[in-house]
Design an enzyme around this catalytic site. Structure first.
Site, short mmCIF file in Angstrom:
data_model
loop_
_atom_site.label_atom_id
_atom_site.label_comp_id
_atom_site.label_asym_id
_atom_site.label_seq_id
_atom_site.Cartn_x
_atom_site.Cartn_y
_atom_site.Cartn_z
N GLU A 88 0.82 -1.21 0.00
CA GLU A 88 0.00 0.00 0.00
C GLU A 88 0.86 1.26 0.00
O GLU A 88 1.95 1.28 0.55
CB GLU A 88 -0.92 -0.01 1.22
CG GLU A 88 -2.01 -1.06 1.08
CD GLU A 88 -2.88 -1.23 2.31
OE1 GLU A 88 -4.09 -1.35 2.14
OE2 GLU A 88 -2.35 -1.24 3.43
N CYS A 101 3.57 8.55 1.09
CA CYS A 101 4.12 7.62 2.07
C CYS A 101 4.27 6.27 1.36
O CYS A 101 3.27 5.69 0.92
CB CYS A 101 3.16 7.55 3.25
SG CYS A 101 3.63 6.32 4.47
N CYS A 108 6.74 -6.97 7.37
CA CYS A 108 7.86 -6.45 8.15
C CYS A 108 8.33 -7.53 9.11
O CYS A 108 7.51 -8.29 9.65
CB CYS A 108 7.41 -5.22 8.94
SG CYS A 108 8.74 -4.38 9.82
N CYS A 112 6.61 -4.98 16.30
CA CYS A 112 6.19 -3.93 17.23
C CYS A 112 4.70 -4.18 17.52
O CYS A 112 3.89 -4.24 16.59
CB CYS A 112 6.38 -2.55 16.60
SG CYS A 112 8.08 -2.29 16.03
N CYS A 115 1.68 -2.28 15.77
CA CYS A 115 1.67 -1.99 14.33
C CYS A 115 1.05 -3.15 13.53
O CYS A 115 1.43 -4.30 13.69
CB CYS A 115 3.09 -1.73 13.86
SG CYS A 115 3.21 -1.44 12.08
N CYS A 330 -0.66 5.90 10.01
CA CYS A 330 0.59 5.23 10.38
C CYS A 330 0.26 3.91 11.05
O CYS A 330 -0.56 3.86 11.95
CB CYS A 330 1.37 6.04 11.40
SG CYS A 330 1.88 7.64 10.83
N1 SAH Z 1 9.47 0.68 10.17
C1 SAH Z 1 9.64 2.10 10.12
C2 SAH Z 1 8.68 2.84 9.19
C3 SAH Z 1 7.21 2.46 9.22
S1 SAH Z 1 6.14 2.98 10.49
C4 SAH Z 1 9.58 2.69 11.52
O1 SAH Z 1 9.15 1.99 12.43
O2 SAH Z 1 10.00 3.83 11.70
C5 SAH Z 1 6.09 4.71 10.54
C6 SAH Z 1 5.72 5.24 11.94
O3 SAH Z 1 4.39 4.84 12.34
C7 SAH Z 1 6.67 4.72 13.02
O4 SAH Z 1 7.08 5.79 13.83
C8 SAH Z 1 5.78 3.78 13.84
O5 SAH Z 1 6.21 3.70 15.19
C9 SAH Z 1 4.43 4.43 13.70
N2 SAH Z 1 3.27 3.54 13.93
C10 SAH Z 1 3.20 2.21 13.74
N3 SAH Z 1 1.97 1.75 14.05
C11 SAH Z 1 1.24 2.85 14.40
C12 SAH Z 1 -0.11 3.05 14.77
N4 SAH Z 1 -0.97 2.04 14.79
N5 SAH Z 1 -0.52 4.30 15.06
C13 SAH Z 1 0.33 5.34 14.96
N6 SAH Z 1 1.61 5.23 14.58
C14 SAH Z 1 2.06 3.99 14.31
#
Ligand code: SAH
Length: 338
Positions: A88, A101, A108, A112, A115, A330
Site C-alpha cells: 500500500e 508515504c 515487516c 512492534c 503496528c 501510520c
Molecule cells: N518501520 C519504520 C517505518 C514504518 S512505520 C519505523 O518503524 O519507523 C512509521 C511510523 O508509524 C513509526 O514511527 C511507527 O512507530 C508508527 N506507527 C506504527 N503503528 C502505528 C499506529 N498504529 N498508530 C500510529 N503510529 C504507528
C-alpha cells in the site's frame, strides 16, 4: 530494468553495444516521464525497443484498489506485485504540500506490538523498481506535484537498505524526480548498524527514528528490537546525525494510552532530547486490533504541551494521521484486499 541506476544502465547499454547516451534516454523515459510501455520511447530505435520489449519489465506494479478518505484529502492505493504480493501507498495533500508515504517491504520482520504491518510478518523486500513505481503511479494519477516522500509505509527501510537508497537516489536525481534530498525521509525502528552506515556514507536524506518510549522497560515492552539497540544508542546516533549533517533528526513517538503518555513520560522524554537539535513528532495512536488505545485528546494535548514548555533545541509537532477512515494512518497498512 525498472530500478536500475544511471550507472547500471550505462554499463548495461554498453554491454549491449548501445551508446552511453542511450542510458540517459532510458533513465529519463523511465523516471522523469514515467512511461509504462517501451513503445513510447520515441527517440530509441525500433530494433532496440523490440529487444527491450522481449527482455525487460517496465512496470512492476498493478493498481488493485484506490480508497479516498471522506475526512481529508488522503488516498490509499493498493498494488499487487508480479508475484501477487500486496503493498500500500498513501498520497496526502495539504495545501501546497503533497506527501507520498511509500512501502519498502511486503510486511515487516519486526513485531512492534502496536503496528498492523508487523502482524503480517516479512514476506519479502521490495526491489528498487517496485519502490520507484509507487511514486511514478501517484505522480501520474494526482494532479498536484509531489513535494515530499516518506519511507513510512509498510516495512523497515533499514532492512532493505540498498534498494531504499537506490530508490531515494532516483527520486533525488535531476533526471529523475528532481526532489530535494531534504524532502525525502527514511524512518526506522533504529537498526543501529544501518543508521551508522547511513551517516558514514553521508547520505543526504533525512532520518527519522521511531523512539516511541522514554525508558527501556517501556520500549522493550512495545518494541522487541529495543533489546538489541536500546534508547541510549538511538539518542547517541541521532545526536551524531544532527551534529554532523546539520540536518535535524526526527524522533517519532507513538502515543499509547496508559503506556507512554503520562506526565512523567513527557518529562523523561524532554530529558532525553535535551541538547539535541531535533524535531519531535508525536503520533496519536491509530487503533488497529484493540490491544492498544489512543489516549484522549486532553492527554495528547497535555503531553505535547509539557514537551513544548520544556523544549530546548527540539521542536514539537503532533502528527494527526490522515486517512484513518480508510485505514491509511501510520501503522494501519497491511495490504488487505477488502
Ligand atoms: N518501520 C519504520 C517505518 C514504518 S512505520 C519505523 O518503524 O519507523 C512509521 C511510523 O508509524 C513509526 O514511527 C511507527 O512507530 C508508527 N506507527 C506504527 N503503528 C502505528 C499506529 N498504529 N498508530 C500510529 N503510529 C504507528
Amino acid at each position: 530494468m525498472k530500478g536500475m541506476s544511471y550507472d547500471e544502465l550505462q554499463s548495461w547499454c554498453l554491454e549491449l553495444g548501445q551508446s552511453g547516451y542511450r542510458a540517459q534516454q532510458l533513465f529519463e523515459w523511465m523516471y522523469r516521464h514515467g512511461i509504462s510501455s517501451f513503445e513510447n520511447m520515441s527517440n530509441v530505435n525500433k530494433s532496440f525497443r523490440e529487444y527491450l520489449e522481449n527482455n525487460c519489465i517496465i512496470q512492476t506494479l498493478e493498481m488493485k484498489n484506490k480508497s479516498f478518505s471522506n475526512i481529508d484529502t488522503s488516498t490509499k492505493i493498493l498494488f499487487s506485485t508480479t508475484d501477487d504480493q500486496f503493498i500500500e501507498t498513501i498520497s496526502m495533500i495539504d495545501k501546497n504540500r503533497h506527501t507520498v508515504c511509500i512501502s519498502s517491504q511486503v510486511g515487516c520482520a519486526l513485531d512492534c506490538g502496536f503496528c498492523e504491518t508487523g502482524r503480517m510478518g516479512l514476506k519479502r523486500n521490495l526491489n528498487t523498481g517496485e519502490i520507484v513505481d509507487q511514486l511514478i503511479f501517484v505522480r501520474h494519477h494526482e494532479k498536484q506535484p509531489i513535494t515530499n516522500v516518506v519511507f513510512m509505509g509498510m516495512g523497515e527501510p533499514m532492512h532493505n537498505y540498498d534498494n531504499v537508497i537506490s530508490a531515494a537516489d532516483i527520486f533525488h536525481s535531476p533526471r529523475g524526480f528532481n526532489l530535494a534530498a531534504t524532502r525525502i525521509t527514511i524512518s526506522t525502528v533504529g537498526i543501529l548498524p544501518k543508521i551508522q552506515q547511513f551517516i558514514s556514507e553521508k547520505q543526504p536524506y533525512k532520518l527519522a527514528i521511531s523512539l516511541n518510549a522514554a525508558d527501556d522497560i517501556t520500549r522493550t515492552q512495545i518494541m522487541q528490537v529495543n533489546k538489541k539497540w536500546p534508547i541510549a544508542d538511538l539518542i547517541g546516533v541521532g545526536k551524531e546525525y544532527s551534529n554532523l549533517k546539520k540536518r535535524h533528526v526526527m524522533f517519532e513517538y507513538v502515543l499509547l494510552k496508559g503506556i507512554n503518555d503520562s506526565k512523567d513520560d513527557a518529562h523523561k522524554l524532554a530529558n532525553l532530547l535535551r541538547g539535541i537539535p531535533c524535531k519531535l513528532n508525536i503520533i496519536p495512536y491509530n487503533e488497529t486490533d484493540g490491544s492498544y488505545q489512543r489516549p484522549d485528546e486532553k492527554i495528547i494535548r497535555r503531553f505535547s504541551e509539557i514537551l513544548h514548555n520544556l523544549r530546548d533545541e527540539y521542536r514539537v509537532f503532533v502528527r494527526w494521521s490522515k486517512g484513518q477512515d480508510i485505514n491509511a494512518g501510520c501503522g494501519q497498512l497491511a495490504g488487505k484486499q477488502a
